[in-house]
Design a protein around this motif. Structure first.
Motif, mmCIF file in Angstrom:
data_model
loop_
_atom_site.group_PDB
_atom_site.id
_atom_site.type_symbol
_atom_site.label_atom_id
_atom_site.label_comp_id
_atom_site.label_asym_id
_atom_site.label_seq_id
_atom_site.Cartn_x
_atom_site.Cartn_y
_atom_site.Cartn_z
ATOM 1 N N ASN A 287 0.859 -1.194 0.000
ATOM 2 C CA ASN A 287 0.000 0.000 0.000
ATOM 3 C C ASN A 287 0.889 1.237 0.000
ATOM 4 O O ASN A 287 1.873 1.292 0.738
ATOM 5 N N PHE A 288 0.537 2.217 -0.813
ATOM 6 C CA PHE A 288 1.298 3.464 -0.835
ATOM 7 C C PHE A 288 0.428 4.624 -0.383
ATOM 8 O O PHE A 288 -0.765 4.676 -0.712
ATOM 9 N N MET A 289 1.025 5.528 0.365
ATOM 10 C CA MET A 289 0.292 6.704 0.843
ATOM 11 C C MET A 289 1.267 7.849 1.073
ATOM 12 O O MET A 289 2.463 7.615 1.225
ATOM 13 N N PRO A 290 0.769 9.088 1.060
ATOM 14 C CA PRO A 290 1.674 10.212 1.286
ATOM 15 C C PRO A 290 2.177 10.231 2.730
ATOM 16 O O PRO A 290 1.490 9.764 3.639
ATOM 17 N N ALA A 291 3.358 10.789 2.926
ATOM 18 C CA ALA A 291 3.952 10.827 4.263
ATOM 19 C C ALA A 291 4.801 12.079 4.411
ATOM 20 O O ALA A 291 5.422 12.516 3.444
ATOM 21 N N THR A 292 4.812 12.651 5.610
ATOM 22 C CA THR A 292 5.753 13.739 5.886
ATOM 23 C C THR A 292 6.451 13.472 7.210
ATOM 24 O O THR A 292 5.855 12.975 8.151
ATOM 25 N N VAL A 293 7.750 13.808 7.202
ATOM 26 C CA VAL A 293 8.539 13.621 8.417
ATOM 27 C C VAL A 293 8.458 14.921 9.208
ATOM 28 O O VAL A 293 8.705 16.003 8.682
ATOM 29 N N GLY B 131 9.960 16.060 12.740
ATOM 30 C CA GLY B 131 10.745 15.724 13.934
ATOM 31 C C GLY B 131 10.889 14.222 14.075
ATOM 32 O O GLY B 131 11.351 13.551 13.167
ATOM 33 N N GLU B 132 10.421 13.711 15.201
ATOM 34 C CA GLU B 132 10.581 12.294 15.506
ATOM 35 C C GLU B 132 9.529 11.412 14.851
ATOM 36 O O GLU B 132 9.624 10.196 14.891
ATOM 37 N N THR B 133 8.481 12.015 14.333
ATOM 38 C CA THR B 133 7.379 11.199 13.829
ATOM 39 C C THR B 133 7.187 11.347 12.323
ATOM 40 O O THR B 133 7.640 12.299 11.706
ATOM 41 N N VAL B 134 6.500 10.359 11.785
ATOM 42 C CA VAL B 134 6.134 10.395 10.374
ATOM 43 C C VAL B 134 4.624 10.495 10.319
ATOM 44 O O VAL B 134 3.910 9.688 10.926
ATOM 45 N N LYS B 135 4.138 11.517 9.618
ATOM 46 C CA LYS B 135 2.691 11.716 9.525
ATOM 47 C C LYS B 135 2.150 10.977 8.309
ATOM 48 O O LYS B 135 2.568 11.231 7.188
ATOM 49 N N LEU B 136 1.229 10.059 8.568
ATOM 50 C CA LEU B 136 0.577 9.292 7.503
ATOM 51 C C LEU B 136 -0.916 9.590 7.558
ATOM 52 O O LEU B 136 -1.424 10.015 8.597
ATOM 53 N N PRO B 137 -1.636 9.324 6.487
ATOM 54 C CA PRO B 137 -3.098 9.545 6.521
ATOM 55 C C PRO B 137 -3.788 8.708 7.601
ATOM 56 O O PRO B 137 -4.870 9.060 8.055
ATOM 57 N N ILE B 138 -3.156 7.611 8.018
ATOM 58 C CA ILE B 138 -3.765 6.777 9.060
ATOM 59 C C ILE B 138 -3.340 7.221 10.465
ATOM 60 O O ILE B 138 -3.748 6.610 11.451
ATOM 61 N N GLY B 139 -2.514 8.257 10.554
ATOM 62 C CA GLY B 139 -2.060 8.722 11.868
ATOM 63 C C GLY B 139 -0.548 8.831 11.909
ATOM 64 O O GLY B 139 0.122 8.605 10.900
ATOM 65 N N ASP B 140 -0.024 9.174 13.075
ATOM 66 C CA ASP B 140 1.414 9.354 13.197
ATOM 67 C C ASP B 140 2.077 8.041 13.593
ATOM 68 O O ASP B 140 1.533 7.286 14.389
ATOM 69 N N VAL B 141 3.232 7.788 13.001
ATOM 70 C CA VAL B 141 4.008 6.629 13.457
ATOM 71 C C VAL B 141 5.413 7.098 13.816
ATOM 72 O O VAL B 141 5.889 8.115 13.313
ATOM 73 N N ARG B 142 6.025 6.352 14.697
ATOM 74 C CA ARG B 142 7.390 6.670 15.092
ATOM 75 C C ARG B 142 8.277 5.542 14.592
ATOM 76 O O ARG B 142 8.158 4.393 15.026
ATOM 77 N N LEU B 143 9.146 5.860 13.644
ATOM 78 C CA LEU B 143 10.017 4.824 13.076
ATOM 79 C C LEU B 143 11.137 4.495 14.063
ATOM 80 O O LEU B 143 11.485 5.322 14.902
ATOM 81 N N PRO B 144 11.709 3.288 13.962
ATOM 82 C CA PRO B 144 12.839 2.957 14.829
ATOM 83 C C PRO B 144 13.946 3.993 14.630
ATOM 84 O O PRO B 144 14.110 4.527 13.529
ATOM 85 N N ASP B 145 14.718 4.268 15.708
ATOM 86 C CA ASP B 145 15.729 5.331 15.658
ATOM 87 C C ASP B 145 16.702 5.181 14.503
ATOM 88 O O ASP B 145 17.032 6.143 13.823
ATOM 89 N N GLU B 146 17.178 3.929 14.269
ATOM 90 C CA GLU B 146 18.208 3.784 13.228
ATOM 91 C C GLU B 146 17.616 4.055 11.849
ATOM 92 O O GLU B 146 18.294 4.547 10.959
#
Ligand SMILES: Nc1ncnc2c1ncn2[C@@H]1O[C@H](COP(=O)(O)OP(=O)(O)OP(=O)(O)O)[C@@H](O)[C@H]1O
Ligand SMILES: [Mg+2]
Length: 419
Positions: free
Chosen positions: A241-247, A249-264
């Protein structure tokens, strides 16, 4: 037995069209490599250059240590199996299989021995005296393979050998081909545009697009660490599935909500702050939030209005749409949709369709709002301009190939990884 090396192979047809562009690939002795990609990407052309049926415009082709660019097909010690395996209708299976050896002047006892050996491997012993017309499609396909096997070549080249068979037979023959190749241990390059064949048959898969090699690796390497949007969307079914995303700070904003990617992973995203990227999530990296258990901390939960549920018994697919203010403007994504075939690439952002593969024990219902979970450790982010995967640390095609894959140490069947 032999290693086959393609060193910057290029094919320019007389009308100027470049069907294969500087393709470099080393197929190890005994290895089974799958060449996969959409129609017209240059798979057959590449294979035909290796077989000697097509002149090489540029680059070097080596079998073992020998450069064979200028060798005639018959001197390359390679056997090719085509999609149209046209057997001689008036000849018995035995004669069909032994024909190449007969032409070569091999003596009869030797031919018989080789044909019988191949028939044993292919489970055709009881059919040797029958005519092709009296055989099933799968048996005929095996006779065609038998013709290649009796020649005891240094390598097999197969160009969509199963595409004439019906779906059920195809599955059966797929297992056969794999078994036969393992038994014989003969170096094999197998062309297909069927990604199930690509994922299940070979040791390594080489993905091509528009004449360019995109990535080479074990099926699981390609699945888990696609280098770009094309490989990500092409490998896997249902597609990513593909969707728009913006970074931010620490989170990535997706249409389904914010996610926090692993630090590395987050650490690799330097310079992308505020840019619209493309996020990719495989269907099985979603789950019914009530069934996630300990894995919950690895991801985020979000509400989804389930529109369609498809239960296949062992799998449950939930379809939902997400609203997004952002649109992804990406040539890469459009081309992918065209290459893979329209509707098969879910593209949130236009219609916002998402497919999630849930545990069959899930009690989500159509028409209800359900709480789903997305595994943040499995979210990929792509550059919309060049399609590059910004979240992977895997290396480019040359490096992957140079490193000679074998199996991915992380290899595990995709569904098991999230369950
Ligand atoms: N003789 C030729 N002259 C010019 N262009 C050609 C010639 N043969 C093939 N091509 C072009 O080269 C490209 C690659 O063709 P090729 O047959 O290698 O594709 P393929 O990946 O095997 O596709 P498919 O899955 O449909 O078999 C195509 O765009 C095709 O139109
Ligand atoms: Mg082809």
């Amino acid at each position: 037995m032999a290693q086959i090396t393609l060193d910057k192979l290029t094919k320019r047809y007389p009308d100027g069209f470049e069907a294969v562009k500087e393709m470099s690939l080393t197929v190890e002795d005994g290895e089974f490599v799958i060449l996969v990609g959409p129609s017209g990407c240059g798979k057959s052309t590449a294979l035909r250059m290796i077989a000697g049926l097509e002149d090489i415009t540029d680059g070097e082709l080596r079998i073992g240590d020998e450069v064979v660019n200028d060798k005639a097909p018959k001197d390359r010690d390679i056997a090719m199996v085509f999609q149209n395996y046209a057997l001689y209708p008036h000849m018995s299976v035995r004669d069909n299989m032994g024909f190449a050896l007969k032409l070569r002047g091999t003596d009869k006892a030797e031919i018989d021995k080789k044909v019988e050996e191949a028939a044993r491997i292919l489970d055709l012993e009881q059919h040797l005296d029958r005519r092709p017309a009296n055989l099933s499609g799968g048996q005929r396909q095996r006779v065609a393979m038998g013709r290649a096997i009796v020649r005891d070549p240094a390598a097999f080249l197969m160009d969509e050998p199963l595409s004439n068979l019906d779906a059920k037979l195809r599955v059966q023959m797929r297992t056969e081909v794999s078994r036969i190749q393992k038994n014989l241990g003969t170096t094999t390059i197998y062309v297909t545009h069927d990604q199930t064949e690509a994922m299940t048959l070979g040791d390594r898969v080489a993905v091509m697009r528009s004449g360019l090699l995109q990535q080479v690796g074990s099926p699981m390497e390609l699945y888990n660490h696609p280098l770009n949007l094309f490989v990500a969307g092409f490998i896997g079914s249902p597609a990513m599935n593909f969707m728009p995303a913006t970074v931010e700070g620490e989170t990535v904003k997706l249409p389904i909500g914010d996610v926090r990617l692993p630090d590395e992973v987050h650490g690799r995203l330097g310079g992308t702050e505020g840019k619209t990227l493309i996020a990719g999530v495989r269907p099985e990296n979603f789950e019914d939030a009530s069934l996630v258990g300990d894995a919950r901390d690895r991801g985020s939960t979000f509400p989804a209005h389930i529109e369609v549920l498809e239960s296949l018994g062992s799998e449950l697919y939930a379809h939902f749409t997400v609203a997004s203010e952002q649109q992804i403007e990406s040539q890469e994504l459009r081309e992918l949709a065209e290459d893979v075939g329209g509707g098969e690439v879910p593209m949130a952002g236009e219609e916002g369709r998402i497919v999630a593969r849930l545990d069959p024990a899930s009690e989500v219902r159509v028409g209800q709002e359900s709480e789903l979970w997305v595994d943040a450790t499995r979210v990929h982010l792509f550059d919309p301009e060049d399609g590059r995967n910004l979240t992977t640390d895997a290396k480019g095609p040359a490096a992957v190939d140079g490193g000679q894959g074998g199996r991915d140490p992380e290899a595990a069947p995709p569904p098991a990884e999230t369950r």
